[in-house]
Design a protein around this motif. Structure first.
Motif, PDB file in Angstrom:
ATOM      1  N   GLY A 146      -6.175  10.590  -5.885  1.00  0.00           N
ATOM      2  CA  GLY A 146      -5.672  10.006  -4.719  1.00  0.00           C
ATOM      3  C   GLY A 146      -6.451   8.644  -4.472  1.00  0.00           C
ATOM      4  O   GLY A 146      -5.887   7.834  -4.038  1.00  0.00           O
ATOM      5  N   LEU A 147      -7.534   8.649  -4.945  1.00  0.00           N
ATOM      6  CA  LEU A 147      -8.274   7.246  -4.701  1.00  0.00           C
ATOM      7  C   LEU A 147      -7.739   5.976  -5.607  1.00  0.00           C
ATOM      8  O   LEU A 147      -7.870   4.926  -5.632  1.00  0.00           O
ATOM      9  CB  LEU A 147      -9.803   7.514  -5.193  1.00  0.00           C
ATOM     10  CG  LEU A 147     -10.627   8.170  -4.012  1.00  0.00           C
ATOM     11  CD1 LEU A 147     -11.909   8.613  -4.806  1.00  0.00           C
ATOM     12  CD2 LEU A 147     -10.598   7.211  -2.939  1.00  0.00           C
TER      13      LEU A 147
ATOM     14  N   ILE B 115       1.216   9.579  -5.393  1.00  0.00           N
ATOM     15  CA  ILE B 115       1.836  11.015  -4.961  1.00  0.00           C
ATOM     16  C   ILE B 115       2.616  11.754  -5.811  1.00  0.00           C
ATOM     17  O   ILE B 115       2.530  13.104  -6.239  1.00  0.00           O
ATOM     18  CB  ILE B 115       2.493  11.221  -3.486  1.00  0.00           C
ATOM     19  CG1 ILE B 115       1.557  10.927  -2.247  1.00  0.00           C
ATOM     20  CG2 ILE B 115       3.313  12.464  -3.268  1.00  0.00           C
ATOM     21  CD1 ILE B 115       2.223  10.629  -1.152  1.00  0.00           C
TER      22      ILE B 115
ATOM     23  N   THR C 220       0.601  -1.151   0.094  1.00  0.00           N
ATOM     24  CA  THR C 220      -0.074  -0.055   0.199  1.00  0.00           C
ATOM     25  C   THR C 220       0.820   1.236   0.195  1.00  0.00           C
ATOM     26  O   THR C 220       0.509   2.202  -0.687  1.00  0.00           O
ATOM     27  CB  THR C 220      -0.942   0.074   1.208  1.00  0.00           C
ATOM     28  OG1 THR C 220      -1.390  -1.336   1.280  1.00  0.00           O
ATOM     29  CG2 THR C 220      -2.206   1.112   0.988  1.00  0.00           C
ATOM     30  N   LEU C 221       1.972   1.287   0.700  1.00  0.00           N
ATOM     31  CA  LEU C 221       2.768   2.522   0.943  1.00  0.00           C
ATOM     32  C   LEU C 221       3.465   2.607  -0.506  1.00  0.00           C
ATOM     33  O   LEU C 221       3.724   3.472  -0.964  1.00  0.00           O
ATOM     34  CB  LEU C 221       3.716   2.196   1.880  1.00  0.00           C
ATOM     35  CG  LEU C 221       3.143   2.593   3.354  1.00  0.00           C
ATOM     36  CD1 LEU C 221       4.471   2.139   4.492  1.00  0.00           C
ATOM     37  CD2 LEU C 221       2.242   3.491   3.716  1.00  0.00           C
TER      38      LEU C 221
ATOM     39  N   ILE D 173      -5.139   4.861  -4.883  1.00  0.00           N
ATOM     40  CA  ILE D 173      -4.567   3.971  -4.079  1.00  0.00           C
ATOM     41  C   ILE D 173      -5.222   2.873  -3.705  1.00  0.00           C
ATOM     42  O   ILE D 173      -4.738   1.844  -3.541  1.00  0.00           O
ATOM     43  CB  ILE D 173      -4.005   4.808  -2.828  1.00  0.00           C
ATOM     44  CG1 ILE D 173      -3.102   5.896  -3.046  1.00  0.00           C
ATOM     45  CG2 ILE D 173      -3.716   4.069  -1.535  1.00  0.00           C
ATOM     46  CD1 ILE D 173      -3.076   6.859  -1.725  1.00  0.00           C
ATOM     47  N   THR D 174      -6.536   3.086  -3.537  1.00  0.00           N
ATOM     48  CA  THR D 174      -7.535   1.980  -3.158  1.00  0.00           C
ATOM     49  C   THR D 174      -8.033   1.378  -4.192  1.00  0.00           C
ATOM     50  O   THR D 174      -8.724   0.480  -4.210  1.00  0.00           O
ATOM     51  CB  THR D 174      -8.694   2.533  -2.367  1.00  0.00           C
ATOM     52  OG1 THR D 174      -9.150   3.601  -3.157  1.00  0.00           O
ATOM     53  CG2 THR D 174      -8.139   2.830  -1.041  1.00  0.00           C
TER      54      THR D 174
ATOM     55  N   ALA E 221       0.907   4.227  -2.699  1.00  0.00           N
ATOM     56  CA  ALA E 221       0.641   5.525  -2.233  1.00  0.00           C
ATOM     57  C   ALA E 221       1.751   6.446  -2.762  1.00  0.00           C
ATOM     58  O   ALA E 221       1.628   7.697  -2.985  1.00  0.00           O
ATOM     59  CB  ALA E 221       0.566   5.638  -0.732  1.00  0.00           C
ATOM     60  N   PHE E 222       3.144   6.119  -2.611  1.00  0.00           N
ATOM     61  CA  PHE E 222       4.305   6.731  -3.175  1.00  0.00           C
ATOM     62  C   PHE E 222       4.406   7.061  -4.742  1.00  0.00           C
ATOM     63  O   PHE E 222       4.375   8.389  -4.898  1.00  0.00           O
ATOM     64  CB  PHE E 222       5.554   5.958  -2.846  1.00  0.00           C
ATOM     65  CG  PHE E 222       6.763   6.387  -3.631  1.00  0.00           C
ATOM     66  CD1 PHE E 222       7.491   7.313  -2.787  1.00  0.00           C
ATOM     67  CD2 PHE E 222       7.541   5.533  -4.527  1.00  0.00           C
ATOM     68  CE1 PHE E 222       8.648   7.932  -3.386  1.00  0.00           C
ATOM     69  CE2 PHE E 222       8.591   6.319  -5.017  1.00  0.00           C
ATOM     70  CZ  PHE E 222       9.344   7.256  -4.448  1.00  0.00           C
TER      71      PHE E 222
END
Lengths: 204, 197
Positions: A104-105, A82, A74-75, A107-108, A78-79
């Motif tokens: 941003g979404l 971003i 996940t990280l 990520i999920t 997310a990286f």
């Protein structure tokens, strides 16, 4: 599981297309499909993130303890999201504003995690990168198809360029949320019918 | 700069007119896969509502008192997702200790929630629309209730669909998407009642 690049491409675009088979990851992107430009940028973004996070997960697969791999993945995702967000904001500020929270979404988006977990964990970095990119591509064409219909019928434009003559009435419903569900459902219907027919033919 | 909307209006709006699922497409993944029976739909809906309210409040505080003063806004995605994952983990442990009965009902759904787009979506909407704390709470509660309502309705409709003659190619996710489309149209009927942006 196919392991030649050409097979992976075919698999991800059609036979195992993440959207048809599992309806994965439409959350973040279906929302922007009333406009082709936004959909295009968003799909490119998803491709970028899927490719690079699969690559990174594959490179780091021996370093990550199995127990915490979900959170590490996940990280990593997310990286990259971003980075994508900052790039969009710098070079395409208007689109970045229109996409709002949906960048941003990413990520999920389940596809990214799914590919990293299912493919990146057990394959080499380059092959994983290719797998991620093609998964993103398989996802992109489905969404572009939906966006094409929605923008054409809803606004009479394609990529913002007017194509339909004005005497054809615009379908307001195409601009609103329900049409995305209908088109997606219809597309699934067509594709599943084709697949079932093929199966019946090869079986007989 | 917070928009001037009464929190209760926001609550109604986020349940009906801008339902997080039917208007904003958030939380689809678990929505489609879990909506097969009413009992688990209920459990998941409840879990989503609880987690939404808690994480929205935490994320609001972190955003206001840590990220903005330190000028670290670009880290918000990572921070939000960590807060969500940590909250889910904590809740799982607490519920397990305090009420085994509730754990049996909710427990299996909690891990699913970390990747539910609705949770992160609410946090991001709250940031972009710069809601106040009360507004955030009501918005999160409304979004959770709206999601719960939508998944319960879909689960109930699915029960009927199972007995209906559906064309072979449309079975499975296809018919579910059509159903969601009709539900979304019904919910659009509420718009005009309250407007929120």
């Amino acid at each position: 599981m196919a392991d030649r690049p050409a097979d992976i491409l075919k698999d991800n675009l059609w036979f195992n297309n993440p959207v048809f088979i599992q309806i994965l990851g439409i959350c973040s992107t279906l929302a922007v499909t009333n406009n082709l430009t936004n959909t295009f940028i968003m799909s490119m973004g998803v491709m970028f993130v899927t490719g690079f996070s699969s690559f990174t997960v594959s490179v780091m697969k021996t370093l990550i303890p199995r127990k915490v791999r979900m959170i590490v993945q996940t990280l990593i995702i997310a990286f990259y999201v971003i980075i994508l967000d900052i790039l969009l904001r710098a070079y395409l500020p208007d689109i970045s504003k229109a996409l709002g929270p949906y960048v941003g979404l990413i990520i999920t988006n389940c596809i990214i995690m799914g590919r990293a977990e299912a493919f990146g964990q057990s394959n080499g970095p380059l092959l994983s990168f290719w797998d991620g990119i093609t998964s993103g591509l398989g996802y992109a064409w489905v969404l572009m198809a939906i966006a094409f219909v929605r923008e054409l019928l809803g606004f009479g434009t394609l990529f913002g360029i007017p194509v339909l003559p004005t005497f054809i009435p615009r379908w307001t419903i195409m601009v609103m949320a329900p049409s995305a569900f209908f088109l997606m459902g219809g597309l699934l219907w067509i594709i599943k019918t084709i697949m079932l027919k093929k199966e019946a033919n090869s079986g007989a | 700069m917070a928009p001037d909307i009464h929190p209760l209006m926001l609550l109604v709006a986020s349940i009906f007119t801008s339902n997080i699922l039917l208007a904003n497409f958030l939380g689809m993944c678990s929505f489609i896969s879990i909506s097969k029976d009413i009992k688990s739909a209920n459990g998941l809906g409840m879990a989503v509502t609880v987690v939404l309210v808690i994480t929205a409040a935490l994320n609001w505080a972190i955003l206001k008192y840590v990220l903005i003063p330190l000028d670290l806004l670009y880290l918000r995605y990572i921070v939000f997702i960590i807060v969500i994952a940590a909250t889910v983990q904590m809740l799982e442990m607490i519920i397990d200790r305090v009420s085994p009965g509730l754990y049996m009902a909710l427990g299996i759904f909690l891990p699913l929630i970390t990747v539910n787009c609705a949770i992160l979506g609410v946090a991001l909407f709250m940031e972009i629309r710069s809601y106040t704390f009360t507004q955030t709470l009501f918005f999160a509660l409304g979004s959770g209730l709206g999601w719960w309502l939508a998944i319960m309705a879909l689960a109930a409709i699915q029960k009927k669909i199972q007995k209906a003659p559906v064309p072979a190619g449309l079975q499975g996710p296809g018919i579910v998407l059509f159903t969601i489309g009709f539900m979304a149209m019904a919910f659009i009927g509420f718009s005009g009642m309250v407007n929120v942006q």
